[in-house]
Design an enzyme around this catalytic site. Structure first.
Site, PDB file in Angstrom:
ATOM      1  CB  SER A  32      42.825  41.967  33.647  1.00  0.00           C
ATOM      2  OG  SER A  32      42.561  42.539  35.039  1.00  0.00           O
ATOM      3  CE1 TYR A  49      38.733  38.310  34.752  1.00  0.00           C
ATOM      4  CE2 TYR A  49      39.005  40.071  36.603  1.00  0.00           C
ATOM      5  CZ  TYR A  49      38.802  39.525  35.324  1.00  0.00           C
ATOM      6  OH  TYR A  49      38.351  40.610  34.600  1.00  0.00           O
TER       7      TYR A  49
END
Ligand code: NAD
Length: 283
Positions: free
Chosen positions: A166, A179
């Site tokens: 990501s 995250y």
């Protein structure tokens, strides 16, 4: 599905974890359109069945496999099931992942007065279970399926793994420390694994998607009024191309990394597909 170009995956077995998710569904359709047999591995059986029904309607050989990427026994059973149905795995796409609201701070930057406001989730309120959940889902949820399926790839020429990292792996995004850290671990692990598996002929790379509106982030990007949230507007403002990505725009990168012919000497890269987000300093 309209794919940007075709690679030859005829006779290949592809396993996609999180295959019933928004991005996983698109990955499955593209790889299926290239001739692969697809195992849609997901925790959500009904959603996986729906994806398989769509693939079958398009003439793709596919099965739904219910498994938890955090449980070894579940993955071992899944690996046996896939091998029995289609033969050994040639390509593993580690797509399962995501964030958790309790691993998310309310505000971007802490102010002293926030500590007295019970309505806010501050850094000090993040609980180990939620942070651990996010870390495990993304990092262990990549490592354990790799253990389960990569063993089958050894000695199979052209086999490879594509992880899903990501933007927050390059530089952390505000509010989502768990995250961000977990995806940084996925990128790091991609490089580690590329080195470790080089001797057994398995290439390992990752895609780092920019911002795509899917189930796991919809709440943070689209308000109850259907308008973009303040955070979503900020993201678009920091994306030089000025928009979110469409799931299909990841397909070119996926097919490139999956193709031995196109990327046979590409190993250990984390490829951003982000409209320029990671290149832009904000000024
Ligand atoms: P999604 O929520 O639509 O899909 C995730 C899928 O994973 C779901 O089908 C879910 O059932 C499955 N899953 C969750 N926990 C599981 C478990 N323990 N075992 C097996 N399956 C499980 O999300 P998405 O946006 O399609 O995300 C796919 C991947 O892309 C994730 O790794 C995500 O972190 C990553 N990603 C997404 C974006 C984005 O903008 N959407 C950006 C960067 C990275």
């Amino acid at each position: 599905m309209d794919i940007p170009f075709k690679i030859d995956l005829a006779g290949k077995t592809v396993v996609i974890t999180g295959g019933a998710g928004v991005l996983g569904t698109s990955f499955a359709a593209a790889l299926g359109a290239c001739g692969a047999r697809i195992a849609v591995l997901d925790l959500d059986r009904q959603a996986a069945d729906r994806v398989v029904a769509g693939l079958s309607a398009d003439g793709v050989e596919a099965i739904a496999v219910t498994a938890n990427v955090l449980e070894r026994e579940s993955l071992a059973a899944a690996a046996d099931r896939v091998a029995a149905a289609f033969g050994p795995c040639d390509l593993l796409v580690n797509g399962a992942g995501g964030n958790h609201p309790k691993g998310t701070t309310t505000k971007e930057v802490l102010e002293a007065a926030d500590l007295d406001d019970p309505a806010l989730l501050t850094f000090f309120d993040l609980d180990p279970a939620s942070v651990g959940f996010v870390f495990n889902l993304n990092f262990l949820g990549t490592l354990l399926p790799t253990q389960a399926f990569a063993r089958q790839m050894i000695g199979r020429p052209g086999s490879s793994i594509v992880n899903v990292s990501s933007m927050n792996a390059f530089r952390p995004l505000t509010k989502i420390p768990a995250y961000s850290g977990a995806k940084a671990a996925v990128s790091n692990f991609t490089q580690w694994l590329a080195v470790h598996f080089a001797g057994v002929g398995i290439r390992v790379n990752a895609i780092a998607p920019g911002f795509f509106v899917t189930n796991q982030n919809r709440g943070m990007l689209i308000g109850a009024d259907g308008e973009l949230t303040e955070r979503a507007r900020k993201i678009v403002a920091h994306t030089p191309m000025g928009r979110f990505g469409e799931a299909d725009e990841l397909i070119g990168a996926l097919l490139f990394l999956a193709s031995e012919k196109a990327s046979g000497f590409v190993n250990g890269v984390v490829l951003p597909v982000d409209g320029g987000f990671s290149a832009y300093s904000g000024v």
